[in-house]
Scaffold this active site. Sequence first.
Site, PDB file in Angstrom:
ATOM      1  N   GLY A 180     -19.014  -2.881 -10.904  1.00  0.00           N
ATOM      2  CA  GLY A 180     -20.183  -3.606 -10.415  1.00  0.00           C
ATOM      3  C   GLY A 180     -19.851  -5.016  -9.991  1.00  0.00           C
ATOM      4  CE  LYS A 197     -12.247   8.352  -7.980  1.00  0.00           C
ATOM      5  NZ  LYS A 197     -13.404   7.624  -8.527  1.00  0.00           N
TER       6      LYS A 197
END
Length: 315
Positions: free
Chosen positions: A14, A194
Amino acid sequence: MNLRIGIIGTGAIGGFYGLMLARSGHDVHFLLRSEYPAVAQNGLRLNSQVHGALSLSPVNAYEEASQMPRCDWLLVGAKTTSNAGMAPLIAQAAAQGAKVLMLQNGLAVEDELRALLPDHLHLLGGLCFICVHRAEPGVIEHQAFGAVNIGYHSGPAQSAEERQAIVEEGAGLFRSAGLDSNAMPDLEQARWQKLVWNIPYNGLSVLLDSGTRAIMDNPDSRVLVAELMAEVVTGAAACGHALPANLPEAMLASTDAMPDYLPSMYHDFAQNRPLELGAIYAAPLAAARQAGCELPKIEALYRALRFIDARNQAR
């Protein structure tokens, strides 16, 4: 239109993407808990081997989601182990019709959260291809990469065209910050793809107490990585997602070329945080098993990590 962006979970992920977006001119607001005093006083700092030394000060920083302005986009960078408590924070910080992008590893991370969110919110998944970690409160170390692939999970957008437009809007935000970003037509397939990297390297970094370079340089652990990757491809195929045949070889080659890296699970273990075993291991194992497919090497790694995690959390 200048979209307002909120960051829920200002750790390595973030913090990195929020800082890059803010420095490119976007209106970005950061929700922090334990790191709030450091970031409010000193701002955010990024030491990047790609972008150089960057900083953001002052920071639009908040201790409570209720203090944040309502945001058009919310980027959730918190660990999947904290997802149960994310819904109230998202609801408090989200504008009507906001887009919520989960920047998390693993499979089906959006499923449980969807039932807890208001119907007017769009829920998306983001796959981050990045080598990054938090060095100390408000300080992020970035070694390589930074791309984000985005797919639509659920929400009020009914048509494929509406969903594609929303995903492209999200990808455009990252591109405007100088980062690669692609719109993915199938989010679940993208998450399986992924996992081909995440399942071997995250778990083996903890089990073998090693970074990627040592794992790749040893012939035994390198073979184990390839075997785990092959099982992920098998599991994905059983669930209806045919991954590119050369994907494991391409990921081995890219890992060979990148600097030595300690994956996020290694840092979680070292700092006595719960490991993200549910999203990265339990969920794909359960999905494959439901499709009639057993993945014994991944299962063995998962059981070993459960033992290590339980002992680590008991200390």
